[in-house]
Scaffold this active site. Structure first.
Site, PDB file in Angstrom:
ATOM      1  N   CYS A  45      -4.201   0.656  -2.446  1.00  0.00           N
ATOM      2  CA  CYS A  45      -4.014  -0.591  -1.692  1.00  0.00           C
ATOM      3  C   CYS A  45      -2.943  -1.460  -2.343  1.00  0.00           C
ATOM      4  O   CYS A  45      -2.685  -1.359  -3.547  1.00  0.00           O
ATOM      5  CB  CYS A  45      -5.310  -1.385  -1.673  1.00  0.00           C
ATOM      6  SG  CYS A  45      -6.642  -0.675  -0.703  1.00  0.00           S
ATOM      7  N   CYS A 103     -10.666  -3.512  -3.907  1.00  0.00           N
ATOM      8  CA  CYS A 103      -9.699  -4.492  -4.427  1.00  0.00           C
ATOM      9  C   CYS A 103     -10.408  -5.744  -4.912  1.00  0.00           C
ATOM     10  O   CYS A 103     -10.017  -6.341  -5.911  1.00  0.00           O
ATOM     11  CB  CYS A 103      -8.658  -4.834  -3.359  1.00  0.00           C
ATOM     12  SG  CYS A 103      -7.511  -3.468  -3.075  1.00  0.00           S
ATOM     13  N   ASN A 133       0.832  -1.206   0.000  1.00  0.00           N
ATOM     14  CA  ASN A 133       0.000   0.000   0.000  1.00  0.00           C
ATOM     15  C   ASN A 133       0.863   1.251   0.000  1.00  0.00           C
ATOM     16  O   ASN A 133       1.893   1.322   0.658  1.00  0.00           O
ATOM     17  CB  ASN A 133      -1.043   0.002   1.129  1.00  0.00           C
ATOM     18  CG  ASN A 133      -0.493  -0.239   2.510  1.00  0.00           C
ATOM     19  OD1 ASN A 133       0.465  -0.980   2.687  1.00  0.00           O
ATOM     20  ND2 ASN A 133      -1.104   0.371   3.506  1.00  0.00           N
ATOM     21  N   GLU A 185       0.389   5.269   0.498  1.00  0.00           N
ATOM     22  CA  GLU A 185      -0.550   6.301   0.962  1.00  0.00           C
ATOM     23  C   GLU A 185      -0.121   7.690   0.499  1.00  0.00           C
ATOM     24  O   GLU A 185       0.980   7.889  -0.036  1.00  0.00           O
ATOM     25  CB  GLU A 185      -0.663   6.217   2.494  1.00  0.00           C
ATOM     26  CG  GLU A 185      -1.249   4.877   2.911  1.00  0.00           C
ATOM     27  CD  GLU A 185      -1.531   4.769   4.404  1.00  0.00           C
ATOM     28  OE1 GLU A 185      -1.103   5.648   5.184  1.00  0.00           O
ATOM     29  OE2 GLU A 185      -2.194   3.781   4.784  1.00  0.00           O
ATOM     30  N   GLU A 219      -3.066  -4.678  -3.014  1.00  0.00           N
ATOM     31  CA  GLU A 219      -3.573  -5.627  -4.014  1.00  0.00           C
ATOM     32  C   GLU A 219      -3.713  -4.970  -5.379  1.00  0.00           C
ATOM     33  O   GLU A 219      -3.380  -5.564  -6.407  1.00  0.00           O
ATOM     34  CB  GLU A 219      -4.951  -6.172  -3.576  1.00  0.00           C
ATOM     35  CG  GLU A 219      -4.923  -6.980  -2.287  1.00  0.00           C
ATOM     36  CD  GLU A 219      -5.121  -6.138  -1.024  1.00  0.00           C
ATOM     37  OE1 GLU A 219      -4.730  -4.942  -1.015  1.00  0.00           O
ATOM     38  OE2 GLU A 219      -5.666  -6.665  -0.053  1.00  0.00           O
ATOM     39  N   CYS A 238     -10.065  -5.351   0.543  1.00  0.00           N
ATOM     40  CA  CYS A 238     -11.209  -4.435   0.683  1.00  0.00           C
ATOM     41  C   CYS A 238     -12.132  -4.566  -0.531  1.00  0.00           C
ATOM     42  O   CYS A 238     -11.797  -5.212  -1.529  1.00  0.00           O
ATOM     43  CB  CYS A 238     -10.719  -2.996   0.831  1.00  0.00           C
ATOM     44  SG  CYS A 238     -10.169  -2.251  -0.719  1.00  0.00           S
TER      45      CYS A 238
HETATM   46  N1  THU Z   1      -5.286  -1.466   2.458  1.00  0.00           N
HETATM   47  C1  THU Z   1      -4.758  -2.307   1.530  1.00  0.00           C
HETATM   48  O1  THU Z   1      -3.625  -2.126   1.070  1.00  0.00           O
HETATM   49  N2  THU Z   1      -5.525  -3.341   1.103  1.00  0.00           N
HETATM   50  C2  THU Z   1      -6.786  -3.603   1.540  1.00  0.00           C
HETATM   51  O2  THU Z   1      -7.463  -4.469   0.997  1.00  0.00           O
HETATM   52  C3  THU Z   1      -7.319  -2.872   2.682  1.00  0.00           C
HETATM   53  C4  THU Z   1      -6.610  -1.621   3.035  1.00  0.00           C
HETATM   54  C5  THU Z   1      -4.504  -0.305   2.882  1.00  0.00           C
HETATM   55  C6  THU Z   1      -5.063   1.002   2.437  1.00  0.00           C
HETATM   56  C7  THU Z   1      -4.499   1.940   3.477  1.00  0.00           C
HETATM   57  O3  THU Z   1      -3.185   2.329   3.070  1.00  0.00           O
HETATM   58  C8  THU Z   1      -4.394   1.087   4.723  1.00  0.00           C
HETATM   59  O4  THU Z   1      -4.455  -0.269   4.290  1.00  0.00           O
HETATM   60  C9  THU Z   1      -5.500   1.342   5.745  1.00  0.00           C
HETATM   61  O5  THU Z   1      -6.741   1.278   5.152  1.00  0.00           O
END
Ligand code: THU
Length: 160
Positions: free
Chosen positions: A73, A115, A62, A64, A75, A112
């Protein structure tokens, strides 16, 4: 009126050692990828590793952003790279390792909704299921035999 019941089945592996060898190795890639996550805002880091049918492994984590919705994310970072670099390859397996940097995460963390929608697109495109293994930092590992199993009633191209 009739009622429609939808069931999903997951498999649970008690530890990494229980995983099939190729998945064990893929999960090690996800664990390593997680270390490269850039997550200063949520302090929640995620690593994803994709095994393609050409045996290549693609990883992502991930990323940000101070403008929160601009982040991505793990994935989708991985799957869009796979889709862009290997458009003719099928995705066989995705391994995901996720957890908080503040407290130990001991339950499997599934992808999530956004994704799941992204993975669904590739599952439909390639006409074969994508196996998804997901874990927290510690503890057991969950497996879904296909993305469809994680996203019942999905939106897809059939209505466009
Ligand atoms: N995140 C992911 O990388 N994948 C997911 O399926 C759920 C959330 C990340 C996004 C963000 O950077 C952090 O987790 C908190 O939501």
């Amino acid at each position: 009126m009739k009622e429609i019941k939808i069931e999903s089945t997951l498999q649970v592996f008690e530890s990494l050692d229980e995983l099939p060898p190729e998945v064990y190795s893929l999960m090690q890639n996800a664990i390593k990828a997680r270390k490269g996550a850039y997550s200063p805002y949520s302090k929640f880091s995620v690593g994803a590793a994709i095994l393609l049918d050409n045996n290549k492994i693609i990883t992502g984590n991930n990323q940000e952003n101070a403008s929160f919705p601009s982040g991505l994310c793990a994935e989708r970072t991985a799957i869009y790279y796979a889709g862009s670099q290997f458009p003719d390859s099928k995705i066989r397996i995705i391994a995901i390792c996720a957890g908080s940097l503040k407290v130990p995460t001991t339950t499997p963390i599934p992808p999530c909704g956004a994704c799941r929608q992204a993975i669904a697109e590739y599952e439909i495109k390639q006409k074969s299921p994508v196996e998804i293994y997901f874990k927290g930092e510690l503890g057991h590992i969950a497996k879904s035999n296909s993305l469809e199993n994680l996203l019942p009633f999905m939106f897809d191209k059939s209505v466009l």
